[in-house]
Design an enzyme around this catalytic site. Structure first.
Site, short mmCIF file in Angstrom:
data_model
loop_
_atom_site.label_atom_id
_atom_site.label_comp_id
_atom_site.label_asym_id
_atom_site.label_seq_id
_atom_site.Cartn_x
_atom_site.Cartn_y
_atom_site.Cartn_z
N TYR A 144 -2.09 -4.30 10.43
CA TYR A 144 -1.54 -4.31 9.07
C TYR A 144 -0.40 -3.54 8.94
O TYR A 144 0.58 -3.87 8.57
CB TYR A 144 -2.61 -4.15 8.19
CG TYR A 144 -2.08 -4.02 6.62
CD1 TYR A 144 -2.05 -5.48 6.09
CD2 TYR A 144 -1.90 -2.90 5.98
CE1 TYR A 144 -1.80 -5.46 4.68
CE2 TYR A 144 -1.45 -3.32 4.87
CZ TYR A 144 -1.39 -4.28 4.01
OH TYR A 144 -0.80 -4.45 2.67
N SER A 204 4.14 -1.76 2.29
CA SER A 204 2.93 -0.60 2.01
C SER A 204 3.03 0.40 2.61
O SER A 204 3.73 0.82 3.63
CB SER A 204 1.65 -1.44 2.82
OG SER A 204 0.48 -0.61 2.68
#
Length: 250
Positions: free
Chosen positions: A149, A136
């Site tokens: 995350y 990501s």
């Protein structure tokens, strides 16, 4: 092609599985939700491909090793592995909640190693193959409310970068795909998503990057251009442009 995809029950994983489904393709789909996988398998086979369903948690190291051995035995070879499974969680750091972080790291980071590493001996022996992990943009700069995350995705990027160098010269390639915001079930509850793109566009970009054997591919293009700026931006600016906190489930 012989392809194995985790996180295939919905979102990007499902979109990728359907993209590659076609005559002569063999696709292993892996996720925790067996019923959704079986529905996906029916669609895959409706397009002329063969599907193998594995309702497995990628965080379970032993189960994943058994799963991958089964797929390699059935498929004979493997051309492409996409470690796509991942979760997001609301930030509980200010409340002192560390247990959800452990679960996220096991799925988002250990789940990637559980998926890619067992395929390495097969690919090295056949002297070809692509190992792709979905990371990501969040892994390229720490953001408030996304510490866990972002850390998991940063770990994926660095792991894949090192993994690529170990089998160098064997024809095996490892790469990281780094999307920004994509409209999928995982992001449905989010309201602030700069440069968001649709799932179909994201799948097309990922497929192209895999075909080109990119190393670390950031998309969409706006975030690719902004990456150096974000990496060096002061914290006050990052706090202002950071996405809103992920809401808790109702």
């Amino acid at each position: 092609m012989k392809i194995f995809i985790t996180g295939a029950s919905s979102g990007l994983g499902r979109g990728l599985a359907l993209h590659y489904a076609g005559p002569a393709a063999v696709i292993g789909v892996c996720a925790r939700r067996g019923q959704l996988l079986r529905e996906l398998a029916a669609e895959i086979e409706g397009r002329g491909a063969r599907a193998h369903v594995y309702a497995v948690d990628v965080a379970d190291t032993g189960a994943m090793r058994t799963t991958i051995a089964s797929f390699v035995e059935k498929a004979g070879t493997v051309d492409l592995v996409i470690a796509n499974a991942g979760i997001g969680i609301p930030s509980g750091i200010l409340a002192g909640e560390s247990e959800p972080i452990e679960r996220l790291l096991r799925i988002n980071l250990i789940g990637v190693t559980n998926t890619l590493v067992p395929f390495v001996p097969t690919m090295v022996a056949q002297r070809r193959g692509v190992l792709a992990a979905v990371a990501s943009v969040a892994g390229q700069r720490g953001m408030p409310f996304r510490a866990a995350y972002g850390a998991s995705k940063a770990g994926v990027i660095e792991f894949v970068s090192a993994l690529r160098m170990e089998p160098f010269g064997t024809g095996v390639h490892a790469m990281a795909l780094c999307p920004g915001f994509v409209r999928t079930p995982m992001t449905a509850m989010l309201t602030k998503m700069p440069f968001v793109i649709d799932q179909d566009e994201a799948v097309a970009l990922m497929v192209g990057a895999i075909a080109r054997r990119e190393r670390t591919y950031t998309f969409p293009w706006q975030l690719r251009w902004l990456r150096p700026v974000l990496r060096n931006a002061p914290e006050w600016l990052i706090r202002r442009v950071a996405p809103a906190p992920r809401p808790r489930e109702p």
